[in-house]
Design a protein around this motif. Structure first.
Motif, PDB file in Angstrom:
ATOM      1  N   HIS A 145      24.204  18.168 -10.715  1.00 28.93           N
ATOM      2  CA  HIS A 145      23.067  17.887 -11.595  1.00 28.93           C
ATOM      3  C   HIS A 145      21.784  17.893 -10.773  1.00 28.93           C
ATOM      4  N   ASN A 146      20.951  18.886 -11.000  1.00 33.62           N
ATOM      5  CA  ASN A 146      19.728  19.037 -10.220  1.00 33.62           C
ATOM      6  C   ASN A 146      18.525  18.817 -11.128  1.00 33.62           C
ATOM      7  N   TYR A 147      17.612  17.946 -10.702  1.00 33.09           N
ATOM      8  CA  TYR A 147      16.425  17.670 -11.514  1.00 33.09           C
ATOM      9  C   TYR A 147      15.644  18.961 -11.820  1.00 33.09           C
ATOM     10  N   ASP A 148      15.542  19.842 -10.838  1.00 26.47           N
ATOM     11  CA  ASP A 148      14.752  21.057 -11.011  1.00 26.47           C
ATOM     12  C   ASP A 148      15.373  22.030 -12.013  1.00 26.47           C
ATOM     13  N   LYS A 157      12.752  12.708 -26.798  1.00 25.39           N
ATOM     14  CA  LYS A 157      11.499  12.276 -26.172  1.00 25.39           C
ATOM     15  C   LYS A 157      11.734  11.114 -25.204  1.00 25.39           C
ATOM     16  N   LEU A 158      12.616  10.191 -25.602  1.00 27.47           N
ATOM     17  CA  LEU A 158      12.901   9.059 -24.723  1.00 27.47           C
ATOM     18  C   LEU A 158      13.588   9.528 -23.445  1.00 27.47           C
ATOM     19  N   ALA A 159      14.569  10.454 -23.579  1.00 29.32           N
ATOM     20  CA  ALA A 159      15.266  10.969 -22.403  1.00 29.32           C
ATOM     21  C   ALA A 159      14.296  11.723 -21.494  1.00 29.32           C
ATOM     22  N   ALA A 167      12.952  12.048 -11.953  1.00 32.18           N
ATOM     23  CA  ALA A 167      12.821  13.258 -11.132  1.00 32.18           C
ATOM     24  C   ALA A 167      11.646  13.145 -10.176  1.00 32.18           C
ATOM     25  N   LYS A 168      10.576  12.528 -10.622  1.00 36.52           N
ATOM     26  CA  LYS A 168       9.386  12.381  -9.788  1.00 36.52           C
ATOM     27  C   LYS A 168       9.694  11.552  -8.546  1.00 36.52           C
ATOM     28  N   TYR A 334      15.624  -7.405  -7.724  1.00 36.90           N
ATOM     29  CA  TYR A 334      14.589  -7.269  -8.748  1.00 36.90           C
ATOM     30  C   TYR A 334      13.829  -5.960  -8.568  1.00 36.90           C
ATOM     31  N   SER A 335      13.498  -5.635  -7.323  1.00 42.18           N
ATOM     32  CA  SER A 335      12.742  -4.410  -7.060  1.00 42.18           C
ATOM     33  C   SER A 335      13.539  -3.161  -7.397  1.00 42.18           C
ATOM     34  N   SER A 336      14.847  -3.170  -7.089  1.00 43.18           N
ATOM     35  CA  SER A 336      15.667  -1.969  -7.311  1.00 43.18           C
ATOM     36  C   SER A 336      16.143  -1.850  -8.750  1.00 43.18           C
ATOM     37  N   SER A 337      16.581  -2.945  -9.353  1.00 45.09           N
ATOM     38  CA  SER A 337      17.163  -2.885 -10.697  1.00 45.09           C
ATOM     39  C   SER A 337      16.107  -2.815 -11.792  1.00 45.09           C
ATOM     40  N   CYS A 338      15.028  -3.540 -11.635  1.00 43.28           N
ATOM     41  CA  CYS A 338      14.046  -3.650 -12.716  1.00 43.28           C
ATOM     42  C   CYS A 338      12.950  -2.590 -12.637  1.00 43.28           C
ATOM     43  N   SER A 339      13.081  -1.642 -11.710  1.00 45.82           N
ATOM     44  CA  SER A 339      12.124  -0.539 -11.661  1.00 45.82           C
ATOM     45  C   SER A 339      12.732   0.742 -12.226  1.00 45.82           C
ATOM     46  N   VAL A 340      13.917   0.623 -12.824  1.00 50.42           N
ATOM     47  CA  VAL A 340      14.604   1.788 -13.367  1.00 50.42           C
ATOM     48  C   VAL A 340      13.806   2.416 -14.505  1.00 50.42           C
ATOM     49  N   CYS A 341      13.315   1.583 -15.419  1.00 55.39           N
ATOM     50  CA  CYS A 341      12.636   2.096 -16.611  1.00 55.39           C
ATOM     51  C   CYS A 341      11.120   2.146 -16.461  1.00 55.39           C
ATOM     52  N   HIS A 342      10.575   1.298 -15.630  1.00 52.20           N
ATOM     53  CA  HIS A 342       9.117   1.240 -15.491  1.00 52.20           C
ATOM     54  C   HIS A 342       8.780   0.491 -14.209  1.00 52.20           C
TER      55      HIS A 342
END
Length: 392
Positions: A145-148, A157-159, A167-168, A334-342
């Motif tokens: 699975h490649n982002y590019d 839209k959500l996905a 990807a960024k 907290y930094s790793s888990s809660c930055s998944v969505c935003h």
């Protein structure tokens, strides 16, 4: 030992008839044979047949894989055990084989040879694999699975929003996609194996008069003998040791309670809804368990609060002599888990009483056991604007 000495003498004896070229060519050929044999043996362990050769693998994870899209899909591409669990590059592959000695140990001593044993170990095994995937930035996933190569316009839209953000940052896939090839462990009632692996099981010898901090949520008892629980001690709560008896310790907990009902919930400080302990109603009404002192009225709510000290018993395990390892683990998680969505808010962005509601809205999107949830929430409250002098 004589034959060993003779072999050593022969190997150290200068050659009389072989030329340097003959020796070099022979060594080169032997190297090729050795390398070919080693690589053949290595590849033989990278087959699905080898992976499911033991009953515990064939009966559980292999059957679960067959129920997922990685086994059967419209494109006909199947991911086998080594595709996900063995790195493709040679160096990482050898390192993974060395790590796999842990699996051999488990096979020899039959640690997961029954369904019940497997379920008991499921979270521990899954956590170990998730950590490895995160360490490698989910390279095993990205080999296919490649982002590019993704077609954004075919996604919802959500996905699109989530995947483009991932990807960024070239985000690790397992941050969001756990449980896609095997069943998820029960994260709600587990005893935080990753947390305990990080901070340890606690101090082996507790000193009377010493101060300690709970590394897990722990049961409380009326005395050193009974199995009747008197409440729960919350993670990261400070306790003072008053007495030691075998596997039990008599402790005191300083805090505040609201003058409502039996007043059985103990909070960290006046007017702050940060949990330290919850007693049963019987324990809260038991003479000698709670000692009350000064009373104050909260001007925001009109509720009366009372400063108290709780004297109760708990078990000796999972008590640390310093709080910082718990805060360090909570901060990293907290930094790793809660930055998944935003981008997660800074700890001091909210006050101590606002954080619980905000955090409970976040954890619906991550896999996190109850002890880790309670620790991170308390970490956020303790490092909130209530305790940090800053303008927000």
């Amino acid at each position: 030992m004589r034959w060993l000495v003779n072999i050593w003498k022969t190997l150290n004896k200068p050659t009389q008839y072989l030329t340097l070229g003959t020796v070099s060519i022979t060594a080169f050929i032997m190297g090729i044979v050795f390398w070919g044999g080693f690589n053949t043996a290595l590849e033989a362990t990278n087959t699905e047949e080898f992976c499911i050769g033991c009953h515990s693998m064939e009966s559980k994870p292999y059957q679960e894989l067959q129920e997922t899209v990685h086994w059967s899909n419209h494109s006909g591409v199947r991911a086998t055990c080594p595709d996900c669990h063995v790195p493709h590059s040679w160096g990482r592959k050898v390192a993974r084989k060395i790590e796999a000695s842990h699996d051999v140990w488990g096979w020899v001593f039959q640690t997961v040879n029954t369904s019940e044993k497997f379920e008991d170990k499921r979270l521990e095994m899954a956590s170990r694999e998730w950590k490895r995937f995160e360490r490698d930035d989910s390279l095993a996933c990205k080999n296919c699975h490649n982002y590019d190569s993704m077609k954004w316009d075919t996604m919802s839209k959500l996905a699109q929003k989530q995947m483009k953000r991932a990807a960024k940052k070239d985000q690790s896939c397992v941050d969001c996609h756990k449980g896609i090839a095997h069943k998820l462990p029960d994260m709600g009632t587990a005893r935080a194996p990753e947390l305990i692996a990080e901070v340890g099981l606690g101090i082996s010898s507790l000193k009377v008069g010493g101060s300690y901090f709970a590394s897990l949520t722990k049961p409380l008892f009326f005395n050193e003998n009974t199995d009747v629980e008197a409440g729960m001690l919350n993670v990261a709560t400070k306790v003072n040791v008053l007495e030691n008896k075998l596997n039990r310790t008599k402790i005191s907990i300083a805090g505040w309670r609201k003058k409502i009902g039996a007043g059985r919930v103990i909070y960290y400080d006046f007017g702050i809804n940060m949990l330290s302990a919850q007693l049963t109603k019987d324990a809260a009404l038991e003479e000698g368990v709670i000692s009350g002192y000064e009373e104050k009225e909260d001007p925001l709510t009109g509720l009366k609060w009372q400063r108290v000290e709780v004297v109760i018993w708990t078990e000796n395990d999972y008590l640390l002599d310093e709080i910082q390892p718990l805060w360090d683990y909570a901060k990293t998680t907290y930094s790793s888990s809660c930055s998944v969505c935003h981008t997660q808010p800074e700890e001091a962005h909210f006050d101590a009483n606002t954080w619980p509601g905000m955090f409970q809205g976040m954890i619906a999107f991550v896999n996190m056991d109850q002890d880790t949830q309670a620790l991170i929430q308390k970490y956020l409250q303790k490092h909130s604007s209530t305790f940090v002098k800053a303008d927000h």
